[in-house]
Design an enzyme around this catalytic site. Structure first.
Site, PDB file in Angstrom:
ATOM      1  CD  GLU A  41      -2.463  -7.339   3.052  1.00 35.88           C
ATOM      2  OE1 GLU A  41      -2.103  -6.192   2.684  1.00 35.88           O
ATOM      3  OE2 GLU A  41      -3.040  -7.549   4.121  1.00 35.88           O
ATOM      4  CD  GLU A  90       1.487  -5.424   5.740  1.00 31.68           C
ATOM      5  OE1 GLU A  90       2.241  -6.366   6.034  1.00 31.68           O
ATOM      6  OE2 GLU A  90       0.798  -5.407   4.695  1.00 31.68           O
ATOM      7  CB  ALA A 132      -0.867  -0.013   1.246  1.00 34.04           C
ATOM      8  N   GLY A 144       0.390  -4.922   0.819  1.00 34.63           N
ATOM      9  CA  GLY A 144      -0.804  -4.961  -0.039  1.00 34.63           C
ATOM     10  C   GLY A 144      -0.549  -5.662  -1.366  1.00 34.63           C
TER      11      GLY A 144
HETATM   12  N1  COA Z   1       4.596   3.088  -0.641  1.00 40.46           N
HETATM   13  C1  COA Z   1       4.998   4.241  -1.185  1.00 40.46           C
HETATM   14  N2  COA Z   1       6.127   4.379  -1.898  1.00 40.46           N
HETATM   15  C2  COA Z   1       6.880   3.272  -2.050  1.00 40.46           C
HETATM   16  C3  COA Z   1       6.527   2.023  -1.520  1.00 40.46           C
HETATM   17  C4  COA Z   1       5.319   1.957  -0.778  1.00 40.46           C
HETATM   18  N3  COA Z   1       4.879   0.812  -0.238  1.00 40.46           N
HETATM   19  N4  COA Z   1       7.477   1.123  -1.825  1.00 40.46           N
HETATM   20  C5  COA Z   1       8.399   1.789  -2.552  1.00 40.46           C
HETATM   21  N5  COA Z   1       8.041   3.085  -2.679  1.00 40.46           N
HETATM   22  C6  COA Z   1       8.756   4.151  -3.399  1.00 40.46           C
HETATM   23  C7  COA Z   1       9.943   4.633  -2.617  1.00 40.46           C
HETATM   24  O1  COA Z   1       9.538   5.590  -1.656  1.00 40.46           O
HETATM   25  C8  COA Z   1      10.768   5.254  -3.717  1.00 40.46           C
HETATM   26  O2  COA Z   1      10.210   6.489  -4.066  1.00 40.46           O
HETATM   27  P1  COA Z   1      11.153   7.791  -4.305  1.00 40.46           P
HETATM   28  O3  COA Z   1      12.065   7.383  -5.424  1.00 40.46           O
HETATM   29  O4  COA Z   1      10.172   8.859  -4.669  1.00 40.46           O
HETATM   30  O5  COA Z   1      11.873   7.994  -3.024  1.00 40.46           O
HETATM   31  C9  COA Z   1      10.541   4.306  -4.888  1.00 40.46           C
HETATM   32  O6  COA Z   1       9.311   3.622  -4.596  1.00 40.46           O
HETATM   33  C10 COA Z   1      11.629   3.267  -5.046  1.00 40.46           C
HETATM   34  O7  COA Z   1      11.760   2.556  -3.833  1.00 40.46           O
HETATM   35  P2  COA Z   1      13.148   2.378  -3.060  1.00 40.46           P
HETATM   36  O8  COA Z   1      12.862   2.133  -1.619  1.00 40.46           O
HETATM   37  O9  COA Z   1      14.075   3.503  -3.394  1.00 40.46           O
HETATM   38  O10 COA Z   1      13.698   1.052  -3.773  1.00 40.46           O
HETATM   39  P3  COA Z   1      14.721   0.005  -3.162  1.00 40.46           P
HETATM   40  O11 COA Z   1      15.114  -0.893  -4.275  1.00 40.46           O
HETATM   41  O12 COA Z   1      15.790   0.680  -2.390  1.00 40.46           O
HETATM   42  O13 COA Z   1      13.853  -0.868  -2.093  1.00 40.46           O
HETATM   43  C11 COA Z   1      11.892  -2.037  -1.331  1.00 40.46           C
HETATM   44  C12 COA Z   1      12.788  -1.650  -2.532  1.00 40.46           C
HETATM   45  C13 COA Z   1      10.681  -2.757  -1.874  1.00 40.46           C
HETATM   46  C14 COA Z   1      12.670  -2.972  -0.397  1.00 40.46           C
HETATM   47  C15 COA Z   1      11.497  -0.767  -0.564  1.00 40.46           C
HETATM   48  O14 COA Z   1      10.955   0.154  -1.481  1.00 40.46           O
HETATM   49  C16 COA Z   1      10.482  -0.987   0.514  1.00 40.46           C
HETATM   50  O15 COA Z   1      10.796  -1.507   1.577  1.00 40.46           O
HETATM   51  N6  COA Z   1       9.210  -0.556   0.274  1.00 40.46           N
HETATM   52  C17 COA Z   1       8.174  -0.602   1.248  1.00 40.46           C
HETATM   53  C18 COA Z   1       7.668  -2.002   1.437  1.00 40.46           C
HETATM   54  C19 COA Z   1       6.583  -2.048   2.504  1.00 40.46           C
HETATM   55  O16 COA Z   1       6.828  -1.833   3.657  1.00 40.46           O
HETATM   56  N7  COA Z   1       5.356  -2.336   2.066  1.00 40.46           N
HETATM   57  C20 COA Z   1       4.236  -2.504   2.936  1.00 40.46           C
HETATM   58  C21 COA Z   1       3.441  -1.274   3.007  1.00 40.46           C
HETATM   59  S1  COA Z   1       2.091  -1.490   4.145  1.00 40.46           S
END
Ligand code: COA
Length: 260
Positions: A115, A135, A66, A112
């Site tokens: 999910e 989460e 999400a 999400g």
């Molecule tokens: N919501 C909003 N933005 C998200 C996102 C999310 N769930 N997951 C990734 N993004 C965005 C990042 O903020 C970043 O945006 P920016 O370039 O404007 O800063 C872009 O997507 C790229 O992500 P980034 O974190 O730089 O890539 P990465 O390769 O370093 O890491 C992940 C990849 C998937 C490990 C990392 O993005 C992450 O942990 N995301 C969140 C996962 C999460 O907790 N999801 C559950 C949400 S309830």
């Protein structure tokens, strides 16, 4: 409706929905959820489309969760509404769709994203995919059905481990745990999804929709899945598809199901 966060194509009776916010790793914001609802509903009502594949754009993510930026300052009421609305609009909606839905997980499927994949009827993954429910690392719990569907698919112990550690599992672990049905190199993922969908669409759409309903009934509180099966089995005898399927078998030819 015009889409800004997803793309849709339909070919050979298969609808493909691609979540297309690559700069945000296809994170699910409110607009994306509304667009996905609309696209699933439209394909479900379109008799040309007999199976649906959902995937993510780019090579990195199916859906990274999400959209965290969207709910970071929500209060208790807003949080509860976010989960309830999302579940009704998308996750339960996809689970109960009459048309079969395959998730083609092409990279990160987190929160999400996992999910959503779990709400689909089954999942396949590319070998670079990583899946998890992170989460609790954000101080919240899965809110789009993850606490229910993950234990259904992998068992309670593994689900607890995934949820409590907030860790990611590899595609191979997901395969071993039954979370996904097949793992292939990324370049072959869509072809595999289309080939499985190609087998599904040869069968009776009406019978498939009744099978979906019967299987899902077994996971609903207070509903007897066996009774739903008996009902659906009986109803099938009143369909044109049943007449065509049985007649074609007896005439030693391939059935052409009218879907009625
Ligand atoms: N919501 C909003 N933005 C998200 C996102 C999310 N769930 N997951 C990734 N993004 C965005 C990042 O903020 C970043 O945006 P920016 O370039 O404007 O800063 C872009 O997507 C790229 O992500 P980034 O974190 O730089 O890539 P990465 O390769 O370093 O890491 C992940 C990849 C998937 C490990 C990392 O993005 C992450 O942990 N995301 C969140 C996962 C999460 O907790 N999801 C559950 C949400 S309830």
């Amino acid at each position: 409706m015009a889409y800004e966060n997803i793309t849709v194509t339909a070919e050979d009776n298969i609808g493909i929905i691609t979540i297309n916010r690559p700069t945000k790793l296809n994170a699910l914001n409110k607009e994306t959820i509304v667009e996905l609802h609309d696209a699933f509903e439209a394909y479900d009502q379109n008799s040309y489309v007999k199976a649906i594949i959902i995937t993510g754009s780019g090579e990195k993510a199916f859906v990274a969760g999400a959209d965290i930026a969207e709910f970071a300052d929500f209060n208790v009421d807003e949080g509860e509404k976010l989960a309830a609305l999302g579940q009704a609009l998308l996750f339960d909606f996809v689970q109960d769709l009459s048309t079969p839905v395959i998730a083609a997980i092409n990279g990160f499927a987190l929160g999400g994203g996992l999910e959503l994949a779990m709400a689909c009827h089954f999942r396949i993954a590319s070998d670079n995919a990583k899946m998890g429910l992170p989460e609790v690392s954000l101080g919240v719990i899965p809110g789009y059905g993850g606490t229910q569907r993950l234990p259904q698919l992998v068992g309670k112990g593994r689900a607890f481990e995934m949820i409590m550690t907030a860790g990611m599992v590899t595609a191979q672990d997901a395969l071993a745990w039954g979370l996904v049905n097949h793992v292939v190199p990324q370049a072959e993922l869509l072809d595999l999804a289309k080939s499985i969908a190609g087998k599904i669409i040869k069968n009776s759409p009406v019978a498939i929709s009744k099978a979906i309903k019967a299987v899902n009934a077994g996971f609903e509180d207070g509903v007897n899945g066996y009774n739903q099966e008996v009902k659906g089995f009986g109803e099938a005898f009143g369909t044109e598809d049943f007449k065509e399927g049985t007649t074609a078998f007896l005439e030693k030819r391939k059935p052409v199901f009218p879907g009625k």
